[in-house]
Design a protein around this motif. Structure first.
Motif, short mmCIF file in Angstrom:
data_model
loop_
_atom_site.label_atom_id
_atom_site.label_comp_id
_atom_site.label_asym_id
_atom_site.label_seq_id
_atom_site.Cartn_x
_atom_site.Cartn_y
_atom_site.Cartn_z
N VAL A 64 0.85 -1.19 0.00
CA VAL A 64 0.00 0.00 0.00
C VAL A 64 0.89 1.25 0.00
N LEU A 65 0.30 2.36 -0.41
CA LEU A 65 1.01 3.65 -0.45
C LEU A 65 2.29 3.57 -1.27
N GLY A 66 2.21 2.86 -2.39
CA GLY A 66 3.35 2.79 -3.30
C GLY A 66 4.57 2.09 -2.72
N GLY A 67 4.36 1.17 -1.81
CA GLY A 67 5.48 0.44 -1.21
C GLY A 67 6.01 1.05 0.07
N LEU A 68 5.37 2.13 0.52
CA LEU A 68 5.79 2.72 1.79
C LEU A 68 5.42 1.81 2.96
N VAL A 69 4.30 1.10 2.83
CA VAL A 69 3.83 0.19 3.87
C VAL A 69 3.41 -1.12 3.22
N TYR A 70 3.70 -2.22 3.93
CA TYR A 70 3.25 -3.55 3.53
C TYR A 70 2.50 -4.17 4.70
N PHE A 71 1.35 -4.77 4.40
CA PHE A 71 0.60 -5.50 5.41
C PHE A 71 0.85 -6.99 5.23
N GLN A 72 1.36 -7.63 6.27
CA GLN A 72 1.55 -9.07 6.24
C GLN A 72 1.49 -9.59 7.68
N LEU A 73 0.94 -10.78 7.83
CA LEU A 73 0.68 -11.32 9.16
C LEU A 73 1.81 -12.20 9.62
N ILE A 74 2.31 -11.91 10.84
CA ILE A 74 3.26 -12.82 11.49
C ILE A 74 2.83 -13.02 12.93
N ARG A 75 3.23 -14.13 13.52
CA ARG A 75 2.96 -14.42 14.92
C ARG A 75 4.28 -14.28 15.67
N ASN A 76 4.36 -13.29 16.52
CA ASN A 76 5.62 -12.92 17.16
C ASN A 76 5.66 -13.41 18.61
N PRO A 77 6.57 -14.35 18.93
CA PRO A 77 6.69 -14.80 20.31
C PRO A 77 7.55 -13.89 21.17
N GLY A 142 1.33 -17.06 24.45
CA GLY A 142 0.71 -16.67 23.19
C GLY A 142 1.60 -15.77 22.35
N HIS A 143 1.44 -15.92 21.04
CA HIS A 143 2.24 -15.12 20.10
C HIS A 143 1.48 -13.85 19.72
N VAL A 144 2.18 -12.73 19.69
CA VAL A 144 1.58 -11.44 19.38
C VAL A 144 1.38 -11.30 17.88
N VAL A 145 0.24 -10.73 17.50
CA VAL A 145 -0.06 -10.51 16.08
C VAL A 145 0.59 -9.21 15.62
N ASP A 146 1.53 -9.32 14.70
CA ASP A 146 2.15 -8.15 14.05
C ASP A 146 1.78 -8.18 12.58
N PHE A 147 1.62 -6.99 11.97
CA PHE A 147 1.15 -7.01 10.58
C PHE A 147 1.58 -5.80 9.77
N VAL A 148 2.41 -4.91 10.29
CA VAL A 148 2.82 -3.71 9.54
C VAL A 148 4.33 -3.76 9.30
N SER A 149 4.70 -3.71 8.03
CA SER A 149 6.11 -3.65 7.65
C SER A 149 6.31 -2.41 6.79
N VAL A 150 7.24 -1.55 7.16
CA VAL A 150 7.43 -0.30 6.43
C VAL A 150 8.64 -0.37 5.51
N PHE A 151 8.50 0.26 4.34
CA PHE A 151 9.54 0.43 3.32
C PHE A 151 9.87 -0.85 2.56
N ALA A 152 9.62 -2.01 3.12
CA ALA A 152 9.89 -3.27 2.44
C ALA A 152 9.12 -4.38 3.15
N PRO A 153 8.79 -5.46 2.44
CA PRO A 153 8.09 -6.57 3.11
C PRO A 153 9.03 -7.38 3.99
N ASN A 154 8.45 -8.24 4.81
CA ASN A 154 9.18 -9.18 5.65
C ASN A 154 10.06 -8.52 6.71
#
Length: 210
Positions: A64-77, A142-154
């Protein structure tokens, strides 16, 4: 016609820039501000996590926003920004301690700025703590839900985060700035106001010297 003087308006040391003297009224307590800010931020974090888990599970990063932000789901312990993985239970206990400390301090707050900052930190701690208690694999694990990656995915440029992480960071920065500017949590200022000219004694001494 009444000649009684009008009641003196309550003085907020945070606005006047000086510590209250004996008998001077203190600003109002700000517990309600903490509660409202924490409730709004916590609700926003909860809703965004529900949407993320419902729409991003098993999908490639959404640009989204031309690659400024990426939405992807990870489970963070781990902790905020994926730090300290493998210490989930300890992080959960630390979050509980933070929540208790903020609730205890909130009763003494008289600064609006501090109330907003602590409300944001409280919301962030509660948001991630709720994940650690109620999400898989189990309570305090429990693993925390994270989902915002800025400037690049992953998380290649910046670790993937969520609204709770952002609330903690913004609240902490606000509190640090208030401290640097001499604003204390009880509404007083640790910086003395600049002196407005010379005192009478100093002026008399100057005149004598001349």
């Amino acid at each position: 016609m009444s000649t009684e003087p009008e009641p003196r308006a309550e003085t907020d040391p945070e606005q006047s820039g000086h510590e209250p003297s004996a008998g001077e009224p203190l600003p109002k307590r700000r517990l309600a501000v903490v509660a409202v800010v924490a409730a709004i931020a916590f609700a926003f974090d909860l809703v965004t996590k529900i949407i993320a888990t419902a729409t991003l599970e098993g999908r490639e990063p959404v640009e989204v926003l031309g690659g400024l932000v990426y939405f992807q789901l990870i489970r963070n312990p781990g902790a905020a920004f994926s730090m300290a993985t493998g210490m989930t239970w300890l992080l959960a206990l630390a979050a509980i301690a933070v929540v208790i400390a903020i609730i205890w301090l909130a009763r003494r707050l008289r600064s609006v700025g501090w109330a907003i900052g602590l409300g944001l930190v409280l919301a962030g701690a509660l948001g991630n703590l709720a994940d650690r208690i109620f999400r898989a694999p189990g309570p305090l694990q429990g693993h925390v839900v994270d989902f915002v990656s800025v400037f690049a995915p992953n998380g290649d440029v910046w670790p993937i985060f969520n609204v709770a992480d952002s609330a903690i960071c913004v609240g902490a920065v606000l509190i640090v700035l208030l401290s640097l500017f001499g604003k204390d949590y009880d509404g007083t200022s640790t910086r003395k106001p600049a002196r407005q000219g010379k005192t009478t004694a100093e002026r008399d001494a100057t005149e004598d010297d001349s």
